[in-house]
Structure formats: C-alpha cells, structure tokens
Enzyme design. Structure first.
Site, PDB file in Angstrom:
ATOM      1  N   PHE A 121       1.144  12.304 -14.488  1.00  0.00           N
ATOM      2  CA  PHE A 121       0.564  11.295 -13.597  1.00  0.00           C
ATOM      3  C   PHE A 121      -0.952  11.438 -13.675  1.00  0.00           C
ATOM      4  CE2 PHE A 121       2.255   8.779  -9.802  1.00  0.00           C
ATOM      5  CZ  PHE A 121       3.364   8.290 -10.491  1.00  0.00           C
ATOM      6  N   GLN A 234      -7.629   3.499  -1.022  1.00  0.00           N
ATOM      7  CA  GLN A 234      -7.344   3.485  -2.453  1.00  0.00           C
ATOM      8  C   GLN A 234      -6.780   2.158  -2.967  1.00  0.00           C
ATOM      9  OE1 GLN A 234      -3.918   6.030  -4.040  1.00  0.00           O
ATOM     10  NE2 GLN A 234      -5.672   6.875  -5.117  1.00  0.00           N
ATOM     11  N   HIS A 236      -4.633   0.824  -5.990  1.00  0.00           N
ATOM     12  CA  HIS A 236      -3.792   1.261  -7.095  1.00  0.00           C
ATOM     13  C   HIS A 236      -4.118   0.352  -8.269  1.00  0.00           C
ATOM     14  CE1 HIS A 236      -0.298   2.256  -9.488  1.00  0.00           C
ATOM     15  NE2 HIS A 236       0.007   3.227  -8.642  1.00  0.00           N
ATOM     16  N   LEU A 250       3.923  -2.972  -5.976  1.00  0.00           N
ATOM     17  CA  LEU A 250       3.505  -1.877  -6.847  1.00  0.00           C
ATOM     18  C   LEU A 250       4.233  -1.836  -8.181  1.00  0.00           C
ATOM     19  CD1 LEU A 250       1.501   0.558  -6.567  1.00  0.00           C
ATOM     20  CD2 LEU A 250       3.546   1.959  -6.463  1.00  0.00           C
ATOM     21  N   GLU A 253       2.824   4.143 -11.246  1.00  0.00           N
ATOM     22  CA  GLU A 253       2.045   4.890 -12.234  1.00  0.00           C
ATOM     23  C   GLU A 253       2.986   5.589 -13.221  1.00  0.00           C
ATOM     24  OE1 GLU A 253      -1.185   6.860 -10.365  1.00  0.00           O
ATOM     25  OE2 GLU A 253      -1.391   8.324 -11.956  1.00  0.00           O
ATOM     26  N   ARG A 284      -6.975   7.241 -10.182  1.00  0.00           N
ATOM     27  CA  ARG A 284      -6.716   5.832  -9.852  1.00  0.00           C
ATOM     28  C   ARG A 284      -7.980   5.004  -9.664  1.00  0.00           C
ATOM     29  NH1 ARG A 284      -1.379   6.481  -5.983  1.00  0.00           N
ATOM     30  NH2 ARG A 284      -0.012   6.849  -7.753  1.00  0.00           N
ATOM     31  N   HIS A 349      -3.504   0.182  -1.707  1.00  0.00           N
ATOM     32  CA  HIS A 349      -2.335   1.038  -1.782  1.00  0.00           C
ATOM     33  C   HIS A 349      -2.268   2.145  -0.737  1.00  0.00           C
ATOM     34  CE1 HIS A 349       1.097   2.803  -3.742  1.00  0.00           C
ATOM     35  NE2 HIS A 349       0.460   3.909  -4.063  1.00  0.00           N
ATOM     36  N   ARG A 384      -6.890   9.799  -3.681  1.00  0.00           N
ATOM     37  CA  ARG A 384      -5.615  10.530  -3.687  1.00  0.00           C
ATOM     38  C   ARG A 384      -5.021  10.559  -5.082  1.00  0.00           C
ATOM     39  NH1 ARG A 384       0.140   9.256  -3.191  1.00  0.00           N
ATOM     40  NH2 ARG A 384      -0.377   7.050  -3.345  1.00  0.00           N
TER      41      ARG A 384
HETATM   42  P1  FAD Z   1       5.716   5.889   6.535  1.00  0.00           P
HETATM   43  O1  FAD Z   1       6.757   6.177   5.544  1.00  0.00           O
HETATM   44  O2  FAD Z   1       4.881   4.683   6.382  1.00  0.00           O
HETATM   45  O3  FAD Z   1       6.440   5.851   7.931  1.00  0.00           O
HETATM   46  C1  FAD Z   1       5.773   5.432   9.097  1.00  0.00           C
HETATM   47  C2  FAD Z   1       6.763   5.365  10.226  1.00  0.00           C
HETATM   48  O4  FAD Z   1       6.050   5.096  11.433  1.00  0.00           O
HETATM   49  C3  FAD Z   1       7.810   4.254  10.103  1.00  0.00           C
HETATM   50  O5  FAD Z   1       9.049   4.732  10.541  1.00  0.00           O
HETATM   51  C4  FAD Z   1       7.321   3.182  11.070  1.00  0.00           C
HETATM   52  O6  FAD Z   1       8.362   2.401  11.583  1.00  0.00           O
HETATM   53  C5  FAD Z   1       6.697   4.046  12.140  1.00  0.00           C
HETATM   54  N1  FAD Z   1       5.702   3.365  12.969  1.00  0.00           N
HETATM   55  C6  FAD Z   1       4.527   2.823  12.592  1.00  0.00           C
HETATM   56  N2  FAD Z   1       3.902   2.301  13.659  1.00  0.00           N
HETATM   57  C7  FAD Z   1       4.694   2.516  14.717  1.00  0.00           C
HETATM   58  C8  FAD Z   1       4.622   2.180  16.109  1.00  0.00           C
HETATM   59  N3  FAD Z   1       3.576   1.522  16.616  1.00  0.00           N
HETATM   60  N4  FAD Z   1       5.643   2.545  16.909  1.00  0.00           N
HETATM   61  C9  FAD Z   1       6.736   3.195  16.419  1.00  0.00           C
HETATM   62  N5  FAD Z   1       6.848   3.522  15.115  1.00  0.00           N
HETATM   63  C10 FAD Z   1       5.845   3.191  14.294  1.00  0.00           C
HETATM   64  N6  FAD Z   1       3.301   8.616  -2.825  1.00  0.00           N
HETATM   65  C11 FAD Z   1       3.639   9.647  -3.658  1.00  0.00           C
HETATM   66  O7  FAD Z   1       3.278  10.793  -3.418  1.00  0.00           O
HETATM   67  N7  FAD Z   1       4.428   9.411  -4.741  1.00  0.00           N
HETATM   68  C12 FAD Z   1       4.868   8.174  -5.064  1.00  0.00           C
HETATM   69  O8  FAD Z   1       5.573   8.011  -6.037  1.00  0.00           O
HETATM   70  C13 FAD Z   1       4.492   7.083  -4.226  1.00  0.00           C
HETATM   71  N8  FAD Z   1       4.903   5.827  -4.508  1.00  0.00           N
HETATM   72  C14 FAD Z   1       4.567   4.808  -3.660  1.00  0.00           C
HETATM   73  C15 FAD Z   1       5.018   3.516  -3.945  1.00  0.00           C
HETATM   74  C16 FAD Z   1       4.714   2.467  -3.082  1.00  0.00           C
HETATM   75  C17 FAD Z   1       5.208   1.101  -3.375  1.00  0.00           C
HETATM   76  C18 FAD Z   1       3.917   2.701  -1.956  1.00  0.00           C
HETATM   77  C19 FAD Z   1       3.545   1.584  -1.065  1.00  0.00           C
HETATM   78  C20 FAD Z   1       3.468   3.981  -1.668  1.00  0.00           C
HETATM   79  C21 FAD Z   1       3.782   5.044  -2.516  1.00  0.00           C
HETATM   80  N9  FAD Z   1       3.353   6.334  -2.238  1.00  0.00           N
HETATM   81  C22 FAD Z   1       3.702   7.358  -3.085  1.00  0.00           C
HETATM   82  C23 FAD Z   1       2.700   6.649  -0.972  1.00  0.00           C
HETATM   83  C24 FAD Z   1       3.713   7.203   0.010  1.00  0.00           C
HETATM   84  O9  FAD Z   1       4.944   6.548  -0.158  1.00  0.00           O
HETATM   85  C25 FAD Z   1       3.291   7.045   1.469  1.00  0.00           C
HETATM   86  O10 FAD Z   1       1.968   7.442   1.620  1.00  0.00           O
HETATM   87  C26 FAD Z   1       4.146   7.901   2.359  1.00  0.00           C
HETATM   88  O11 FAD Z   1       5.510   7.625   2.134  1.00  0.00           O
HETATM   89  C27 FAD Z   1       3.818   7.720   3.826  1.00  0.00           C
HETATM   90  O12 FAD Z   1       4.766   8.407   4.581  1.00  0.00           O
HETATM   91  P2  FAD Z   1       4.600   8.561   6.153  1.00  0.00           P
HETATM   92  O13 FAD Z   1       5.765   9.347   6.621  1.00  0.00           O
HETATM   93  O14 FAD Z   1       3.243   9.085   6.458  1.00  0.00           O
HETATM   94  O15 FAD Z   1       4.653   7.078   6.714  1.00  0.00           O
END
Ligand code: FAD
Length: 571
Positions: A121, A234, A236, A250, A253, A284, A349, A384
C-alpha cells in the site's frame, strides 16, 4: 413535559463502527455494564466499507518489517505532525490486535504456507496490509459484532445522540432521539467513549457514507473538548467519476497495491514523472495531487478523471484479489475491469483532525470522555497511510474501552437532570414546523462551498470565500424547519446533522487559513513550501460562540524513538 426513556449504564459507547465495538468489548470484559448506541443499524457503520486492509508489521511477506519501520513510515508520511507516542503504540500493538481478530474468526487471505497474507500500500516500506480480498471492513465488523453480541452489551441502534451532558467538569451521559420510533432517551453513564467516525459529508464528492457528518466533533467540542489539526483532510487519489450517481465512491488503493497503474489521456504513466521511486504507491497526498494536476492540465478522461489500469493482470487474479472492485465497476458503470481501464479522480476520504486525546488513556480534555477512531486526532499527522485507520480503531478502540472501564470503576452515576432533558427535547422538536428553511438546501450550499474553496489546493482568497459562505449559512441555521412528525423523519435528522457539518467546516477553514505552509494534505498555492515554524498542531477550544485557536509544538518524545526515525527535522 415530554416523556422519555431513562438508561443507566457504566460505560456508554457512542458509535458502533470498529472503534466503538472494540471499545465496548473491552469495557464489557472488564465487567462493566456497557451500552452501545449508533445512528444507523448495527453492522451498517462506515467501517463496513473499508476495503484494502489493516496495516500491521507481521513480516509474513517481507520478513524485514517490524514495528520500528511502521512507526517511521507513520512519522514520515504524516510529514512529522503525528504524536510520537500515539504512533509508537499503534505500530507496537496492532499485530496483536490482528491475531486477536483471527482468533475470533476473521478469515484473512493466506500465504501459500498458511499465514496471513499482506499486500503493498502507498507509503508503507514493506507489504504490510492484512486483508480479506477487498472487503476487509466487512470481515472486521462481522467479527467484532459477533464478539459484541456474545457479550452482555446493550445495543440501541438508530439512536441519534444530540447532546453530551456534563456535571461540573465531568461528562455524565448523553441525550438522543431514536429515529425509528421518535422516542427520546437520556443515557446516564459513568464514562463515555465517543467513536462516531469522520465528517467526509462536508464535501460534495466523497467516499464516505451518509453517516459521516462529524457529529462526534460537534458533541465533544460543545462540552469543551479540544480539537486538533482540523485543516488536515485527506483526498483519496482514486474515486469513481462516472456515472454521476456514484461519483466519489472509493476505488481501493488495493488496485494499485496489486499492480494497477495510472495513465493520462495520452496513455502516459505520469507517476514516473511525479514520483519516480514510489510511483503509484507514493503517499495519498502526492498521488491525489498528481491526478488532480493531470486533469487540470487537460490530460484527463472524457468524464474528468484519469485512467487506472489493471488489465495486464489475469482476469482470475483480478477477480480473486479485487472481487468488490470488479463487481462495483461492472454493476455501477458497466465496465469490466479485467478488460477495460477504470476512470478515477480524487475524492474526499478521511478526516485526520479531530478530538485531541491522551495517548495512554484516550481521554479527551473533558473528564470521563474518551475518544477513538476517526473522530480522534493524533496518529496520522498531515497524511494518513492506507490501512492505518483499521489499525487505529482496533488498537485505540480497545484502549479507550479499557480506560473508560477503569474510570467508571472509580466514579458514581450522576443522573441527567430532568430540565436538561426537556430543554434538549424542545430544541430538537423546534425544527418541526410547516414553514422553514430547507436543511438540504443549506447542506448543498455548504458542501459546494467546501469543495470549491477548501479543496485539494488552497489559497487565502478561496479559503476566505469559503469562510464567508459558512458564516452566512450559519445565520440561516436558526430558521431551519421541516414538516412531518418525529418518527423516521430524515429532514429532522438533516437539521441536526447540519449543525455538526457547519462546526466541522468552520474549524477546517479557519485552521487552514492559519496554517501558512504546505504540508501533507494541506497544500496552499500561496505558501507552497513546508516550514519548520509550522511543526506544531493547531488546537481549537470553544470560547462562548467563538472558536479559540492555539498551537502546540510537536514534541519528539519519547526521545528514544528518534533512533528509528529522522529526528533532525525537529531540531
Ligand atoms: P465509523 O465506522 O464511521 O462508525 C461511526 C459510528 O458512529 C457509526 O455506528 C455511526 O452510526 C455512529 N454515529 C455517528 N454519529 C452518531 C450520533 N450522532 N449518534 C449516535 N451514533 C452516531 N481504512 C483502512 O485502514 N483500511 C482500509 O482499507 C480502508 N478502506 C476504506 C474504504 C472506504 C470506502 C472508506 C470510506 C474508508 C476506508 N477506510 C479504510 C477508513 C476506515 O474505514 C474508517 O476510518 C474507519 O472505519 C472509521 O471507523 P470508526 O469506528 O472510527 O467510525
């Protein structure tokens, strides 16, 4: 008075993405009553969309890899703004978290001799990303969800948190509305973990899901938590460009990791010019700016992108390694990526900025409020590395859950006062009126202003224009109104999310105006160079109705880490 539901718990986790679920598992394992809330259905959090993999220096494919090299890569590609200790913790602890996922049943792709396979990556010195095809997030969420559901954890989904509550300097719970029933909830807790993910929805073209409106930033900021590095957002390099309905979606990568190359309309492999050594697998920010520059120079594709080509690999290899990408292009664009080139362009992203937290405990500047995942800030600096977010949510999700549990053991429960709940209910319900400004129209203007003025290349004039627009839209916020009732009312949700989006946007633009240099994702055409003077994080605190800004120099500590990395940039 309006009726509402009262919940009492030890640890309240807001968010059921990877960070939230991993935190909840730790808190429950510590023997505490744990409640998870999420604004979407359980299993639907943004994490599920993650594709390419989890970065961990297992050394299964490149035996020279180790945590020290991973640490150095984070510092280098984050252009020296990352917190040293946070980066160290991540690099050291993530292998154990990956093995834990495996023990819990996650089915990673394998090397011929049966170990977890790792792919290349951008910006990682070695092949480091543990993956499940290009559906790693789905497997991660499935595994964590399975673990959470087999523990004594209460889950309340479709519960949108509108406010955090404090007693003195300590957070004591949250208030929210259950979107599917319209009922209000007051959740009193001894400790709160905020894991609400990012804010990509403040831009027009984004890879993020509908949930990423920056709610956690708003919730924490409003009760006094310090924000940091908000200018660092960021792009992407590769999002879909066509058809319009999927613009921004997306393109992992992983395509470049598996050998995909970028071409302009003259069929030139231009990354050889922009980054002769790392080529398509440079960081990126570098690849995104290269794609943008080619498009701006008129060397783009029919629909305003560049080409991403992996047709030199066999169809079987592509379908095995990139099954999701294969289906995504076939179903949405009618393009068979085993035979045809993809059209791609930069897409917003990942939010590198967010809530500042203590590296050891994950506690924010508010007593009892812990932050983990994309909503938190300190690991990625100015850029990142792919795979480090899934690593982050596992490592710091676990740590936040443990620390919240320790904190909760020492605290007593303070019930949320009735008048505070009633005030919040009135404030939410005040949006329900027949005549009012449409929240979607304001959102549209906001995201357009952000994309037009606070994009991949920035300058003072555009940033000021963006800020002016945000301030104008902020004034209109008071007049918002939507028809209908409180149950499943998306317009009502939009009114609440818009507040978060306005705060996040203002924080991004104001910080971007202050940082008079170019570093990582923050590229200013009027200050094109990186400056030593700016080896500092910009922090924000709420000061009445204003944002108060300050600076914290990046501390090269613990100093022994300097042996793994170029410490001279700090002297
Ligand atoms: P999230 O998974 O966004 O979860 C947030 C949670 O908070 C959800 O349950 C939501 O419902 C809840 N929430 C939000 N606001 C409120 C509210 N007001 N009240 C109650 N609940 C709320 N990263 C990598 O390391 N490797 C990868 O391969 C990769 N691929 C990606 C591909 C895509 C398409 C995208 C968009 C991102 C990718 N990323 C990747 C980044 C990574 O997926 C995210 O940064 C990460 O999953 C975020 O996880 P999180 O638990 O912080 O938040």
């Amino acid at each position: 008075n309006e009726p509402y539901n009262k919940v009492k718990t030890d640890v309240l986790v807001i968010g059921a993405g990877g960070a939230g679920l991993r935190a909840a598992i730790s808190a429950a394992d510590a023997g505490l009553k744990t409640t998870v809330v999420s604004k979407s259905l359980i299993g639907k959090a943004h994490t599920v969309m993650a594709e390419g993999g989890i970065a961990a220096s297992l050394g299964n494919v490149d035996p020279k890899d180790n945590w020290q090299v991973h640490f150095g890569d984070i510092m280098e590609e984050g252009v020296y703004l990352s917190n040293w200790r946070i980066a160290e913790i991540l690099a050291k602890e993530v292998p154990e978290r990956v093995f834990e996922l495996e023990k819990w049943g996650a089915l990673f792709d394998r090397t011929p001799d049966g170990r977890i396979l790792q792919r290349a990556f951008g910006g990682h010195t070695y092949r480091r990303l543990c993956h499940v095809g290009d559906r790693t997030g789905l497997e991660l969420i499935r595994t964590l969800q399975d673990q959470a559901l087999h523990r004594d954890i209460d889950i309340l989904d479709e519960l949108y948190i509108t406010k955090l509550v404090k007693d003195g300097d300590r957070v004591t719970g949250a208030i929210g509305i259950k979107m599917n029933t319209g009922e209000f909830y007051a959740l009193s807790a001894k400790a709160v973990v905020i894991a609400t993910g990012g804010a990509g929805k403040v831009y027009k073209v984004t890879s993020n899901s509908w949930e990423s409106t920056g709610d956690g930033i708003k919730l924490a900021y409003e009760i006094g938590a310090t924000l940091m590095d908000m200018e660092m957002f960021q792009f992407h390099p590769t999002g879909m460009v066509y058809p319009p309905g999927v613009r921004g979606l997306l393109v992992t990568e992983g395509v470049r990791g598996e050998g995909g190359i970028l071409l302009n309309n003259k069929m030139e492999r231009y990354m050889l010019k922009y980054s002769p050594e790392k080529k398509e697998l440079d960081a990126r920010d570098v690849v995104a700016r290269a794609n943008y520059a080619e498009i701006q120079a008129g060397r783009g594709t029919e629909h305003g992108g560049v080409y991403l080509d992996i047709t030199h690999k066999s169809p079987q290899y592509i379908k095995e390694k990139l099954p999701h990408m294969y289906m995504q292009y076939l179903e949405f664009a009618g393009v068979d990526i085993t035979k045809e080139k993809m059209e791609v362009a930069p897409t917003i992203h990942y939010q590198m900025g967010g809530i500042r937290f203590d590296p050891e405990t994950c506690m924010s500047s508010v007593n009892g409020l812990f932050a983990a995942g994309e909503v938190a800030c300190g690991l990625h600096g100015a850029n990142r590395l792919g795979g480090n977010s899934l690593a982050d949510i596992l490592v710091f999700g676990r740590r936040a859950g443990n620390s919240a549990a320790e904190f909760a053991k020492k605290e007593s429960l303070v019930e949320i006062p009735e008048d505070e709940v009633q005030d919040q209910i009135s404030s939410v319900l005040s949006f329900l009126k027949e005549k009012g400004t449409n929240p979607y129209s304001i959102m549209d203007q906001l995201t357009t202003a952000m994309s037009d003025n606070v994009g991949i290349l920035r300058d003072e004039d555009h940033l000021n224009k963006g800020l002016e627009k945000i301030l104008e839209l902020k004034k209109q916020y008071a007049s918002l109104g939507v028809p209908g009732g409180r149950r499943y009312n998306h317009g009502l949700l939009a009114c609440m999310e818009l507040k978060s989006m306005l705060i996040v946007s203002e924080a991004i633009v104001r910080s971007a105006l202050l940082r008079k240099e170019s570093r990582g994702a923050h590229a200013r055409t009027d200050y094109p160079k990186k400056s030593k003077e700016w080896l500092k994080n910009i922090i924000i605190n709420k000061d009445g109705e204003n944002m108060k800004f300050d600076y914290i120099p990046v501390q090269p500590t613990p100093p022994e880490l300097a042996q793994y990395y170029k410490p001279e940039v700090y002297s």
